[in-house]
Design a protein around this motif. Structure first.
Motif, mmCIF file in Angstrom:
data_model
loop_
_atom_site.group_PDB
_atom_site.id
_atom_site.type_symbol
_atom_site.label_atom_id
_atom_site.label_comp_id
_atom_site.label_asym_id
_atom_site.label_seq_id
_atom_site.Cartn_x
_atom_site.Cartn_y
_atom_site.Cartn_z
ATOM 1 N N LYS A 206 0.804 -1.227 0.000
ATOM 2 C CA LYS A 206 0.000 0.000 0.000
ATOM 3 C C LYS A 206 0.834 1.273 0.000
ATOM 4 O O LYS A 206 0.386 2.319 -0.461
ATOM 5 N N ASN A 207 2.046 1.207 0.543
ATOM 6 C CA ASN A 207 2.907 2.394 0.642
ATOM 7 C C ASN A 207 4.305 2.042 0.133
ATOM 8 O O ASN A 207 4.993 1.210 0.728
ATOM 9 N N TYR B 230 8.205 3.211 -1.373
ATOM 10 C CA TYR B 230 9.294 4.174 -1.443
ATOM 11 C C TYR B 230 10.029 3.898 -2.752
ATOM 12 O O TYR B 230 10.449 2.767 -3.008
ATOM 13 N N LYS C 239 4.372 4.826 -11.278
ATOM 14 C CA LYS C 239 3.229 5.493 -10.651
ATOM 15 C C LYS C 239 1.953 5.341 -11.481
ATOM 16 O O LYS C 239 0.853 5.354 -10.934
ATOM 17 N N LYS D 194 0.092 4.212 -2.529
ATOM 18 C CA LYS D 194 0.650 5.547 -2.311
ATOM 19 C C LYS D 194 2.166 5.508 -2.399
ATOM 20 O O LYS D 194 2.808 4.679 -1.760
ATOM 21 N N ILE E 141 5.164 7.169 -1.063
ATOM 22 C CA ILE E 141 5.392 8.091 0.054
ATOM 23 C C ILE E 141 6.613 8.985 -0.172
ATOM 24 O O ILE E 141 6.731 10.031 0.458
ATOM 25 N N ASP E 142 7.489 8.569 -1.085
ATOM 26 C CA ASP E 142 8.594 9.446 -1.487
ATOM 27 C C ASP E 142 9.232 8.889 -2.757
ATOM 28 O O ASP E 142 9.229 7.678 -2.986
ATOM 29 N N ALA F 201 11.298 6.298 6.701
ATOM 30 C CA ALA F 201 9.970 6.522 6.096
ATOM 31 C C ALA F 201 8.998 5.372 6.369
ATOM 32 O O ALA F 201 7.788 5.538 6.207
ATOM 33 N N PRO G 53 8.169 2.398 4.765
ATOM 34 C CA PRO G 53 7.264 1.963 3.694
ATOM 35 C C PRO G 53 6.935 0.476 3.836
ATOM 36 O O PRO G 53 7.586 -0.247 4.602
#
Length: 398
Positions: free
Chosen positions: A171-172, A174, A191, A197, A199-200, A221, A223
């Motif tokens: 889900k998240n 990096y 993307k 998401k 996140i960075d 972070a 992730p």
């Protein structure tokens, strides 16, 4: 015969001379009918941290040449090292076009070099068969009827990576990539198809050797997983440092063009547990790939990478076209039609060209596993890309 007779002696020695003249005439006529070799220029990154990639391309291309011929047509290959520098790439292309007067150019490892040489080559109406670099612009608005790719466009490669990360339920994410054309295309492609998401997103210098600061940042972070694009020596350095930080096996690592046949010999078991998205793996189950892997391992004592596979396809694409036109390249439209037909067996499996002359071919989830002879790459299920940039729609060729 009266040898004392001067005229008799003269006739005796004249006969062999006339025979020799006649023989020379026959040999000369035969030579005049001998087919001049088709001259092929190969440009690749053959030195520095990315040199293993270009070497795989070159080795596989030369492996496809049988008795100095492609498609039964004699060929001569002129090799140039672009050193991963666009200006050197332009010099190499200029030399091949103007001094060597090549008929075909192939290879090209990195996208920044491809962006520098694509237009000069295609504007010269020289047939250009790329076997790795696929910057988005040349797949779209800057496409050319003289350019064909046996690899992918950069976004497509990473759309598959984004879809894989989504399929795995992360889900998240990096995201990290080298800061050049292919790296930027990598992130945009990822993307596009990733449903979670990001996140960075972090861009690092090309050929950066130390990633300790970036690895510390991504740990902070927190992730679900990390996605990276680091081809060649960059990938070796990053994965080693990721393993040394105790993250591989703890924080999932998903990559494209980072852990493959070109970097695995240096990484070995350090890469076990990573998951990649790729257009190729040595265990793909088709007859062409099986004979290719066997021949490549026998010739070079290593497993072929995707760079090798794509270049082997490029050689066989050229062979199929040369065979169709009997080595005659004057009728450019006939040669372009022969290339477009893609009448060859790809090591990747099903292969055809889209309207922009980039492949419509599958991608796979490829895991790094511990095999009987050490770490190896194993393709699993094909990846179904659900969202596509479809640069072919932007290409004026239809």
């Amino acid at each position: 015969m009266n040898l004392a007779n001067p005229s008799a002696r003269r006739r005796r020695f004249l006969r062999p001379s006339l025979a020799a003249v006649a023989l020379c005439g026959i040999l000369g006529a035969t030579a005049s009918f001998a087919q001049e070799p088709v001259k092929i220029g190969f440009i690749g990154t053959l030195s520095g941290p990315g040199g293993a990639l270009g070497q795989d391309q070159y080795d596989a291309f030369m492996l496809a040449i049988k008795d100095g011929k492609l498609g039964g047509v004699p060929v001569e290959v002129v090799r140039e090292d672009d050193q991963l520098k666009p200006d050197i790439g332009v010099q190499a292309a200029t030399k091949l076009l103007k001094s060597e007067k090549v008929d075909i150019i192939t290879g090209v490892t990195f996208s920044n070099v491809m962006m520098a040489i694509h237009k000069p080559i295609t504007d010269a109406k020289v047939f250009f068969i790329g076997s790795n670099a696929g910057p988005a612009p040349i797949a779209g608005k800057e496409c050319s009827p003289y350019f064909f790719s046996t690899s992918w466009d950069n976004d497509m490669l990473h759309e598959a990576g984004g879809q894989l990360a989504s399929d795995l339920g992360y889900k998240n994410m990096y995201v990290m990539a080298a800061n050049y054309q292919a790296g930027r295309d990598a992130v945009s492609g990822f993307k596009r198809d990733y449903t979670g998401k990001v996140i960075d997103e972090v861009y690092t210098q090309v050929n950066q050797p130390d990633y300790s600061a970036e690895i510390a940042q991504l740990q902070a972070a927190e992730p679900d997983a990390v996605y990276v694009f680091y081809p060649g020596g960059m990938g070796v350095n990053f994965v080693k440092q990721y393993r040394q930080a105790g993250l591989l096996g703890k924080l999932p690592l998903i990559s494209v063009s980072t852990i493959d046949g070109s970097t695995l010999p240096a990484l070995k078991s350090l890469a076990v547990g990573a998951i990649t998205s790729a257009p190729y793996a040595p265990n793909l189950d088709n007859a062409q790939n099986k004979q290719f892997v066997e021949a490549f391992v026998k010739a070079y004592d290593r497993q072929p990478s995707m760079y090798a596979a794509q270049s082997y396809d490029a050689a066989n694409l050229i062979a199929s076209a040369l065979k169709k036109v009997d080595g005659k390249l004057d009728d450019k439209e006939a040669v372009l039609a022969a290339l477009k037909a893609a009448d060859f067996d790809s090591v990747r499996g099903a292969f055809k060209f889209d309207s922009n002359q980039f492949p419509d071919a599958p991608f796979y989830r490829v895991d790094v596993v511990e095999g009987a002879n050490g770490a190896e790459l194993q393709a699993k299920n094909p990846i179904v890309i659900k969202t596509r940039a479809n640069f072919a729609q932007q290409c004026p060729m239809k």
